[in-house]
Design a protein around this motif. Structure first.
Motif, short mmCIF file in Angstrom:
data_model
loop_
_atom_site.label_atom_id
_atom_site.label_comp_id
_atom_site.label_asym_id
_atom_site.label_seq_id
_atom_site.Cartn_x
_atom_site.Cartn_y
_atom_site.Cartn_z
N CYS A 64 0.85 -1.18 0.00
CA CYS A 64 0.00 0.00 0.00
C CYS A 64 0.89 1.24 0.00
O CYS A 64 2.05 1.19 0.40
N ALA A 65 0.34 2.33 -0.48
CA ALA A 65 1.11 3.56 -0.61
C ALA A 65 0.20 4.76 -0.40
O ALA A 65 -1.02 4.67 -0.61
N ALA A 66 0.79 5.86 -0.02
CA ALA A 66 0.06 7.12 0.15
C ALA A 66 0.79 8.21 -0.59
O ALA A 66 2.03 8.22 -0.64
N GLY A 67 0.05 9.10 -1.19
CA GLY A 67 0.64 10.20 -1.92
C GLY A 67 -0.22 11.44 -1.85
O GLY A 67 -1.38 11.36 -1.46
N VAL A 68 0.35 12.54 -2.27
CA VAL A 68 -0.35 13.81 -2.18
C VAL A 68 -1.18 14.08 -3.43
O VAL A 68 -2.30 14.58 -3.34
N VAL A 69 -0.63 13.74 -4.57
CA VAL A 69 -1.29 14.05 -5.84
C VAL A 69 -1.77 12.74 -6.49
O VAL A 69 -0.97 11.83 -6.69
N PHE A 70 -3.05 12.66 -6.78
CA PHE A 70 -3.65 11.45 -7.31
C PHE A 70 -2.95 10.97 -8.57
O PHE A 70 -2.57 9.80 -8.69
N LEU A 71 -2.72 11.86 -9.51
CA LEU A 71 -2.07 11.48 -10.77
C LEU A 71 -0.65 10.99 -10.51
O LEU A 71 -0.20 10.02 -11.10
N HIS A 72 0.05 11.66 -9.63
CA HIS A 72 1.42 11.25 -9.32
C HIS A 72 1.46 9.89 -8.66
O HIS A 72 2.34 9.07 -8.94
N LEU A 73 0.52 9.63 -7.76
CA LEU A 73 0.48 8.34 -7.08
C LEU A 73 0.33 7.22 -8.10
O LEU A 73 0.99 6.20 -8.01
N ARG A 74 -0.53 7.40 -9.06
CA ARG A 74 -0.73 6.39 -10.09
C ARG A 74 0.55 6.12 -10.86
O ARG A 74 0.74 5.03 -11.40
N ASN A 75 1.44 7.08 -10.91
CA ASN A 75 2.71 6.93 -11.61
C ASN A 75 3.84 6.55 -10.67
O ASN A 75 5.02 6.64 -11.05
N GLY A 76 3.51 6.18 -9.45
CA GLY A 76 4.52 5.68 -8.53
C GLY A 76 5.24 6.73 -7.72
O GLY A 76 6.21 6.42 -7.04
#
Length: 122
Positions: free
Chosen positions: A95-107
């Protein structure tokens, strides 16, 4: 934010599993969340992502229609319901968490959880 994944195991072809990821530390609803996986001998790949409110989701083509990502911000949890599992789904899931949805999809992520192993037998 710290992440702890659970729910992996051994399942037969066509079976189901539900992975969970518990978040702690920072306010979880500030983050988008996602799942990635790494099969033996392969690079880590994106599986699914969900935005901070749960109103938007995105899936890899290989799991679309079989996997569902969801989140419960009140409990600081993210889940991945996996149905119709195939041997090709065998991998360590992160599992992972990120700030920007598009960026998260790109790892591009802010935090990774430890992996949980999913093994699908044929």
């Amino acid at each position: 934010v710290q992440l702890q994944a659970s729910g992996g195991g051994l399942v037969q072809f066509g079976g189901s599993l539900r992975l969970s990821c518990a978040a702690s530390g920072r306010t979880f609803s500030d983050y988008c969340a996602g799942w990635f996986r790494q099969a033996p001998g392969k690079e880590r790949e994106f599986v699914a992502a969900i935005n901070w409110s749960g109103s938007s989701t995105y899936y890899a083509d290989s799991v679309k229609g079989r996997f569902t990502i969801s989140r419960d911000n009140a409990r600081n949890m993210v889940h991945l319901q996996m149905n119709s599992l195939k041997p090709a789904d065998t991998a360590v899931y992160y599992c992972a968490a990120g700030v920007v949805f598009l960026h998260l999809r790109n790892g591009i992520v802010s935090a990774w959880g430890q992996g949980t192993l999913v093994t699908v037998s044929s």
